[in-house]
Motif scaffolding. Sequence first.
Motif, short mmCIF file in Angstrom:
data_model
loop_
_atom_site.label_atom_id
_atom_site.label_comp_id
_atom_site.label_asym_id
_atom_site.label_seq_id
_atom_site.Cartn_x
_atom_site.Cartn_y
_atom_site.Cartn_z
N ALA A 158 40.19 -5.18 -15.11
CA ALA A 158 39.85 -4.99 -13.70
C ALA A 158 39.52 -6.32 -13.03
CB ALA A 158 38.66 -4.04 -13.58
N ILE A 159 38.80 -7.19 -13.73
CA ILE A 159 38.45 -8.50 -13.17
C ILE A 159 39.71 -9.35 -13.00
CG2 ILE A 159 37.24 -10.67 -13.64
CD1 ILE A 159 35.09 -8.99 -15.07
N ALA A 160 40.59 -9.35 -14.01
CA ALA A 160 41.82 -10.14 -13.93
C ALA A 160 42.68 -9.68 -12.76
CB ALA A 160 42.60 -10.02 -15.24
N VAL A 161 42.81 -8.37 -12.58
CA VAL A 161 43.60 -7.84 -11.47
C VAL A 161 42.97 -8.24 -10.14
CG1 VAL A 161 44.32 -5.73 -10.29
CG2 VAL A 161 44.64 -5.95 -12.76
N GLY A 162 41.64 -8.13 -10.06
CA GLY A 162 40.94 -8.49 -8.83
C GLY A 162 41.14 -9.95 -8.46
N GLY B 279 43.12 -11.34 -5.20
CA GLY B 279 42.42 -12.26 -4.30
C GLY B 279 43.22 -13.53 -4.07
N ALA B 280 43.83 -14.06 -5.13
CA ALA B 280 44.64 -15.27 -5.00
C ALA B 280 45.84 -15.02 -4.10
CB ALA B 280 45.10 -15.74 -6.37
N LEU B 281 46.47 -13.85 -4.25
CA LEU B 281 47.62 -13.50 -3.41
C LEU B 281 47.22 -13.43 -1.94
CD1 LEU B 281 50.57 -12.56 -3.12
CD2 LEU B 281 49.77 -10.22 -3.54
N VAL B 282 46.07 -12.85 -1.67
CA VAL B 282 45.58 -12.74 -0.29
C VAL B 282 45.31 -14.11 0.31
CG1 VAL B 282 43.62 -11.99 1.12
CG2 VAL B 282 44.68 -10.40 -0.50
N ILE B 283 44.60 -14.96 -0.43
CA ILE B 283 44.23 -16.28 0.09
C ILE B 283 45.47 -17.14 0.33
CG2 ILE B 283 43.04 -18.44 -0.47
CD1 ILE B 283 41.19 -16.18 0.35
N LEU C 107 44.59 8.38 -8.03
CA LEU C 107 45.81 8.57 -7.26
C LEU C 107 46.99 7.80 -7.85
CD1 LEU C 107 44.40 8.51 -3.62
CD2 LEU C 107 45.36 10.46 -4.85
N GLY C 108 46.71 6.91 -8.81
CA GLY C 108 47.79 6.15 -9.43
C GLY C 108 47.28 5.38 -10.62
N THR C 109 48.17 4.63 -11.27
CA THR C 109 47.81 3.86 -12.46
C THR C 109 48.38 2.44 -12.41
OG1 THR C 109 49.77 4.70 -13.62
CG2 THR C 109 47.72 5.93 -13.90
N ILE C 110 48.79 1.99 -11.22
CA ILE C 110 49.51 0.73 -11.12
C ILE C 110 48.63 -0.49 -11.42
CG2 ILE C 110 49.10 0.43 -8.63
CD1 ILE C 110 51.96 -0.65 -8.42
N LEU C 111 47.31 -0.37 -11.20
CA LEU C 111 46.40 -1.51 -11.40
C LEU C 111 45.54 -1.27 -12.63
CD1 LEU C 111 45.17 -2.12 -7.73
CD2 LEU C 111 47.00 -3.30 -8.95
N PRO C 112 45.75 -2.01 -13.72
CA PRO C 112 44.93 -1.83 -14.92
C PRO C 112 43.44 -2.03 -14.62
CG PRO C 112 46.83 -3.22 -15.40
CD PRO C 112 46.80 -3.04 -13.90
N GLY C 113 42.63 -1.09 -15.06
CA GLY C 113 41.19 -1.19 -14.84
C GLY C 113 40.74 -0.69 -13.49
#
Length: 279
Positions: A23-27, A31-35, A247-253
């Motif tokens: 979950a932390i890695a995905v977050g 965040g990097a993609l947004v910035i 609602l989905g499983t696309i994001l681990p954690g």
Amino acid sequence: MEERTAGTGPSGGSRTGRNLPAAIAVGVGLGALVIISLYTIKELFLLVIVGAVGVGVVELIRAFASRGIQVPTVPVLAGLAAMQAGAYWGGAVWLLGTFTVFAFVLLIWRMFSDGTDGYVRDGTASVFVLFYPAMLAGFAALLLAPEDGSHRVVLFIAVTVASDIGGYIAGVLFGRHKMSVISPKKTWEGFAGSVLACVAVGAWLMSWLLGGELWQGALIGALGAALATVGDLIESMIKRDLGIKDLGTILPGHGGLMDRLDSLVTTLVPVWLLLSLFV
């Protein structure tokens, strides 16, 4: 985001089955993609919004379909893209106008697809998905449009993320008093942690990025914490009604993208309004 009990399982996940390292890695990756998109070519962020919310829309449509509720995917996604463009280049009036046009498109689409049985049910669900999350996401484009729009978006996202993190930590360490039967893992102690974290982050970023007053950022943070919690509860109600866990499983954690977008879309409108007044 629901609060959890303390401790981890053998694979690094929480006792509730959530994989915290993933979950932390995905977050961090999101965040990097947004910035990067915000501070290179701002319009790239519009594509990020359309992509992320588009996946959330598909997740919601599939969840409705599991209960026999039919929502057409193509016109909703077209409406999402059109509302983002209308809001960014035309403003709030274009966002509202585009939403209205596509609401009628959806009602007409359903009229010629599956006959009269279930028309009100399917039409209502279609307009609901066009509004939540697609139309609400258009306010991110309104936040982005001004010259300092990148800073406004960062403040909005940071406050919402702070709500999740503050609520999680406080809930794990101090959570005792249940907040709602809708989401039984939420506690009043966790909500207090959300408010404190949001107020601190809002005040700091309002002053640092936008040159505003500390009390203005604190007010945005407090309101953001309350509405982020409401967003979580709204999605919990949707999932309980549909009889599904995520609602989905696309994001681990994390689960699905809608499981991350729920608190964001509910805080967008008031944050946009307050920033329009303060900045």
